[in-house]
Design an enzyme around this catalytic site. Structure first.
Site, mmCIF file in Angstrom:
data_model
loop_
_atom_site.group_PDB
_atom_site.id
_atom_site.type_symbol
_atom_site.label_atom_id
_atom_site.label_comp_id
_atom_site.label_asym_id
_atom_site.label_seq_id
_atom_site.Cartn_x
_atom_site.Cartn_y
_atom_site.Cartn_z
ATOM 1 N N TYR A 1 0.841 -1.205 0.000
ATOM 2 C CA TYR A 1 0.000 0.000 0.000
ATOM 3 C C TYR A 1 0.874 1.253 0.000
ATOM 4 O O TYR A 1 0.624 2.214 -0.737
ATOM 5 C CB TYR A 1 -0.924 -0.025 1.231
ATOM 6 C CG TYR A 1 -1.507 1.324 1.593
ATOM 7 C CD1 TYR A 1 -2.427 1.958 0.751
ATOM 8 C CD2 TYR A 1 -1.137 1.977 2.771
ATOM 9 C CE1 TYR A 1 -2.940 3.209 1.080
ATOM 10 C CE2 TYR A 1 -1.649 3.216 3.108
ATOM 11 C CZ TYR A 1 -2.547 3.830 2.252
ATOM 12 O OH TYR A 1 -3.056 5.066 2.575
ATOM 13 N N SER B 1 -3.464 13.798 7.438
ATOM 14 C CA SER B 1 -4.401 13.415 6.376
ATOM 15 C C SER B 1 -5.840 13.353 6.890
ATOM 16 O O SER B 1 -6.078 12.967 8.039
ATOM 17 C CB SER B 1 -4.006 12.037 5.831
ATOM 18 O OG SER B 1 -5.000 11.533 4.984
ATOM 19 N N GLN C 1 -4.742 18.258 6.035
ATOM 20 C CA GLN C 1 -5.017 18.000 4.611
ATOM 21 C C GLN C 1 -6.463 17.566 4.436
ATOM 22 O O GLN C 1 -6.951 16.681 5.137
ATOM 23 C CB GLN C 1 -4.082 16.901 4.084
ATOM 24 C CG GLN C 1 -4.356 16.482 2.652
ATOM 25 C CD GLN C 1 -5.269 15.263 2.547
ATOM 26 O OE1 GLN C 1 -5.189 14.359 3.377
ATOM 27 N NE2 GLN C 1 -6.130 15.232 1.542
ATOM 28 N N TYR D 1 -9.540 16.121 1.991
ATOM 29 C CA TYR D 1 -10.181 15.565 0.793
ATOM 30 C C TYR D 1 -11.626 16.035 0.830
ATOM 31 O O TYR D 1 -12.275 15.964 1.881
ATOM 32 C CB TYR D 1 -10.188 14.038 0.829
ATOM 33 C CG TYR D 1 -8.887 13.375 0.460
ATOM 34 C CD1 TYR D 1 -8.212 13.705 -0.712
ATOM 35 C CD2 TYR D 1 -8.351 12.372 1.260
ATOM 36 C CE1 TYR D 1 -7.025 13.076 -1.057
ATOM 37 C CE2 TYR D 1 -7.155 11.740 0.922
ATOM 38 C CZ TYR D 1 -6.505 12.100 -0.231
ATOM 39 O OH TYR D 1 -5.335 11.480 -0.574
ATOM 40 N N THR E 1 -6.206 18.650 -1.098
ATOM 41 C CA THR E 1 -5.659 17.783 -2.144
ATOM 42 C C THR E 1 -6.644 17.703 -3.304
ATOM 43 O O THR E 1 -7.818 17.367 -3.113
ATOM 44 C CB THR E 1 -5.363 16.386 -1.572
ATOM 45 O OG1 THR E 1 -4.365 16.530 -0.564
ATOM 46 C CG2 THR E 1 -4.851 15.443 -2.644
ATOM 47 N N ARG F 1 -4.815 0.905 -8.469
ATOM 48 C CA ARG F 1 -3.569 0.430 -7.836
ATOM 49 C C ARG F 1 -3.620 -1.087 -7.789
ATOM 50 O O ARG F 1 -4.198 -1.677 -6.873
ATOM 51 C CB ARG F 1 -3.427 1.038 -6.448
ATOM 52 C CG ARG F 1 -3.474 2.564 -6.529
ATOM 53 C CD ARG F 1 -3.037 3.274 -5.296
ATOM 54 N NE ARG F 1 -3.384 4.695 -5.425
ATOM 55 C CZ ARG F 1 -3.757 5.462 -4.417
ATOM 56 N NH1 ARG F 1 -3.811 4.963 -3.202
ATOM 57 N NH2 ARG F 1 -4.055 6.729 -4.615
ATOM 58 N N LYS G 1 -2.792 20.976 -3.122
ATOM 59 C CA LYS G 1 -1.785 19.929 -3.343
ATOM 60 C C LYS G 1 -2.211 19.066 -4.518
ATOM 61 O O LYS G 1 -3.341 18.563 -4.528
ATOM 62 C CB LYS G 1 -1.671 19.081 -2.067
ATOM 63 C CG LYS G 1 -0.738 17.883 -2.179
ATOM 64 C CD LYS G 1 -0.512 17.247 -0.819
ATOM 65 C CE LYS G 1 0.362 16.020 -0.879
ATOM 66 N NZ LYS G 1 -0.310 14.846 -1.433
ATOM 67 N N HIS H 1 0.933 12.993 -6.335
ATOM 68 C CA HIS H 1 0.496 12.047 -5.308
ATOM 69 C C HIS H 1 1.482 10.876 -5.175
ATOM 70 O O HIS H 1 1.102 9.746 -4.888
ATOM 71 C CB HIS H 1 -0.904 11.523 -5.648
ATOM 72 C CG HIS H 1 -1.806 11.354 -4.449
ATOM 73 N ND1 HIS H 1 -2.764 12.266 -4.111
ATOM 74 C CD2 HIS H 1 -1.905 10.372 -3.511
ATOM 75 C CE1 HIS H 1 -3.413 11.852 -3.025
ATOM 76 N NE2 HIS H 1 -2.899 10.707 -2.640
ATOM 77 N N ARG I 1 0.741 7.901 -7.556
ATOM 78 C CA ARG I 1 -0.383 7.024 -7.194
ATOM 79 C C ARG I 1 -1.661 7.386 -7.936
ATOM 80 O O ARG I 1 -2.706 6.781 -7.711
ATOM 81 C CB ARG I 1 -0.625 7.114 -5.686
ATOM 82 C CG ARG I 1 0.541 6.603 -4.883
ATOM 83 C CD ARG I 1 0.512 7.074 -3.453
ATOM 84 N NE ARG I 1 -0.387 6.311 -2.596
ATOM 85 C CZ ARG I 1 -0.102 5.161 -2.039
ATOM 86 N NH1 ARG I 1 1.062 4.605 -2.258
ATOM 87 N NH2 ARG I 1 -0.958 4.548 -1.245
HETATM 88 C C1 LIG Z 1 0.746 5.386 1.521
HETATM 89 C C2 LIG Z 1 0.454 6.764 1.020
HETATM 90 C C3 LIG Z 1 -0.708 7.393 1.424
HETATM 91 C C4 LIG Z 1 -0.965 8.701 0.988
HETATM 92 N N1 LIG Z 1 -2.079 9.340 1.462
HETATM 93 C C5 LIG Z 1 -2.300 10.623 1.111
HETATM 94 C C6 LIG Z 1 -3.393 11.351 1.677
HETATM 95 O O1 LIG Z 1 -4.131 10.849 2.500
HETATM 96 N N2 LIG Z 1 -3.565 12.631 1.258
HETATM 97 C C7 LIG Z 1 -2.741 13.235 0.348
HETATM 98 O O2 LIG Z 1 -2.937 14.397 0.011
HETATM 99 N N3 LIG Z 1 -1.689 12.575 -0.179
HETATM 100 C C8 LIG Z 1 -1.435 11.305 0.188
HETATM 101 N N4 LIG Z 1 -0.350 10.642 -0.317
HETATM 102 C C9 LIG Z 1 0.598 11.355 -1.183
HETATM 103 C C10 LIG Z 1 1.696 12.018 -0.319
HETATM 104 O O3 LIG Z 1 1.138 13.058 0.450
HETATM 105 C C11 LIG Z 1 2.824 12.617 -1.183
HETATM 106 O O4 LIG Z 1 2.255 13.447 -2.167
HETATM 107 C C12 LIG Z 1 3.686 11.555 -1.841
HETATM 108 O O5 LIG Z 1 3.875 10.446 -0.999
HETATM 109 C C13 LIG Z 1 5.051 12.154 -2.201
HETATM 110 O O6 LIG Z 1 5.846 11.229 -2.858
HETATM 111 P P1 LIG Z 1 6.987 10.344 -2.141
HETATM 112 O O7 LIG Z 1 6.271 9.246 -1.429
HETATM 113 O O8 LIG Z 1 7.805 9.865 -3.283
HETATM 114 O O9 LIG Z 1 7.734 11.246 -1.182
HETATM 115 C C14 LIG Z 1 -0.075 9.352 0.103
HETATM 116 C C15 LIG Z 1 1.098 8.683 -0.296
HETATM 117 C C16 LIG Z 1 1.365 7.422 0.161
HETATM 118 C C17 LIG Z 1 2.654 6.760 -0.256
#
Ligand SMILES: Cc1cc2nc3c(=O)[nH]c(=O)nc-3n(C[C@H](O)[C@H](O)[C@H](O)COP(=O)(O)O)c2cc1C
Length: 385
Positions: A25, A107, A128, A130, A156, A165, A255, A279, A282
């Site tokens: 995940y 989050s 943050q 949603y 976001t 995914r 974001k 993201h 993702r």
């Molecule tokens: C497991 C996971 C959960 C995430 N959950 C959120 C979230 O709840 N809200 C959000 O804005 N971004 C979320 N993101 C994105 C991160 O805030 C961020 O943009 C991203 O991880 C940056 O890339 P990096 O992992 O290469 O540092 C998530 C990323 C990961 C890996």
């Protein structure tokens, strides 16, 4: 245990500690995971100019963002379900962030509610958001975090729907349905007793505190992605952002911006900052990396709002690279998630200390006294794009 020293070590330690569906995940991206890899490669490809014989005995990492003093220009990015990585994981992470003088962005889909984190941390964190379909809930939540004293709101905007995914399906987080999926998850949990004791039994893994008012019935972990697909709003537009702007008194950051036209539009609405982000690879696969998108966005709106960036940042030198490309601050995602999984609060603290050492060394080797000195002039080659 030998303390892990870099991102790869932390990732390996997290992999050993977590059930596979949780490790995947965090580790995974969307579609074919091309952008996930591209983010990392593009940051690493940024080359710096080595400069010598400047007095760099007093390098200063501190900066100010949105009126707040930071020990270094770094934030813990919002990570949904971070509390699954360690017992009350968000609390451990926010304590580490605060002790290191950097903000954590909580989050919406944290396991711990904002109230629980605030009670434990005692100091405000960034929040943050949603945007859920239930706008009454959204506005109540905004009013609540504002009353709690959260200084910065980060909305976001790159998740109109969850990206496909496939790793989550393969490893059991979101599939297959029924007994087979359940068996897959349970067997992984059984193979990771330390996690099972700490989080599975000691934590409350099925609780997404902030969403309690709209999570009617028992939403299980493996249903969560489809639940969010049904309850987060894909019809959100710039008008909604303007409404949020009018309701939120403090600094507002959006974001998930990857395009200079969207950045200009955000500036027109009056947001205070944006995060160049995909993201963490993702969402849309096949976009450019954040390091590639950043310079044009900083050029387009850097004089009107504060440009932040994330994606692929794995150490303190990567932070410097992003700053040189035009960011005023950098968020890290997977790095802190793995540090938390590997070592809890102490793990995140040590990782942040290591980022600071690397950032300070990077400043010194590029001839910068402080963060204010960093700019495109420290790049060996001008940015592409
Ligand atoms: C497991 C996971 C959960 C995430 N959950 C959120 C979230 O709840 N809200 C959000 O804005 N971004 C979320 N993101 C994105 C991160 O805030 C961020 O943009 C991203 O991880 C940056 O890339 P990096 O992992 O290469 O540092 C998530 C990323 C990961 C890996």
């Amino acid at each position: 245990m030998v303390w892990p020293h870099g991102f790869d070590d932390l990732r390996a330690a997290a992999k050993r500690r977590l059930p596979r569906f949780l490790f995947d995940y965090v580790d995974g991206g969307s579609f074919a995971e091309l952008v996930l890899a591209r983010n990392v490669a593009a940051v690493r490809a940024v080359t710096l100019r080595q400069r010598v014989l400047n007095d760099v005995s007093q390098t200063d990492l501190s900066t100010r963002l949105f009126g707040q003093g930071l020990a270094m220009p770094l934030m813990l990015a919002p990570i949904g379900m971070g509390g699954m990585l360690r017992k009350r994981g968000e609390i451990q992470a926010v304590r580490a962030a605060q002790a290191s003088g950097v903000p954590m962005v909580m989050s919406t889909v944290a396991l711990c509610s904002v109230d629980e984190v605030m009670a434990a941390a005692g100091m405000p964190f960034w929040f943050q958001l949603y945007v859920a379909k239930d706008r009454g809930f959204v506005m109540d939540l905004l009013a609540h975090v504002q009353a709690l004293g959260c200084p910065v709101l980060c909305v976001t905007v790159d998740l109109p729907m969850p990206g496909p995914r496939w790793r989550d399906q393969r490893s059991g987080l979101s599939g297959p349905p029924g007994l087979i999926g359940q068996w897959r998850r349970w067997s992984q949990v059984a193979a990771h007793p330390r996690w099972a004791l700490d989080v599975g039994l000691g934590g409350r893994p099925h609780m997404l505190g902030n969403l309690a008012p709209i999570m009617t019935g028992h939403v299980r972990l493996n249903d969560f992605l489809s639940w969010s697909g049904r309850n987060f709003d894909p019809s959100v537009t710039w008008q909604d952002l303007a409404v949020i702007r009018s309701r939120w008194d403090g600094p507002l950051v959006i974001k998930g911006i990857m395009d200079p036209d969207d950045a200009r539009r955000a500036a027109d609405i009056g947001v205070d900052g944006l995060v160049v982000s995909n993201h963490g690879g993702r969402q849309l696969d096949g976009t450019v990396s954040t390091a590639e998108a950043l310079p044009a966005i900083a050029q387009a709106v850097g004089d009107r709002l504060t440009v932040l960036a994330d994606g692929g940042v794995r150490n303190g030198l990567d932070v410097l690279r992003m700053l040189a490309l035009g960011a005023k601050g950098v968020m890290i995602g997977r790095a802190w998630a793995y540090a938390l999984a590997a070592g809890g609060q102490a793990g995140v603290s040590r990782m942040l200390a290591q980022f600071a050492i690397e950032l300070r060394a990077g400043l010194a080797f590029t001839g910068c006294d402080g963060i204010g000195d960093v700019g495109p002039h420290i790049l060996a080659r001008p940015p592409v794009g």
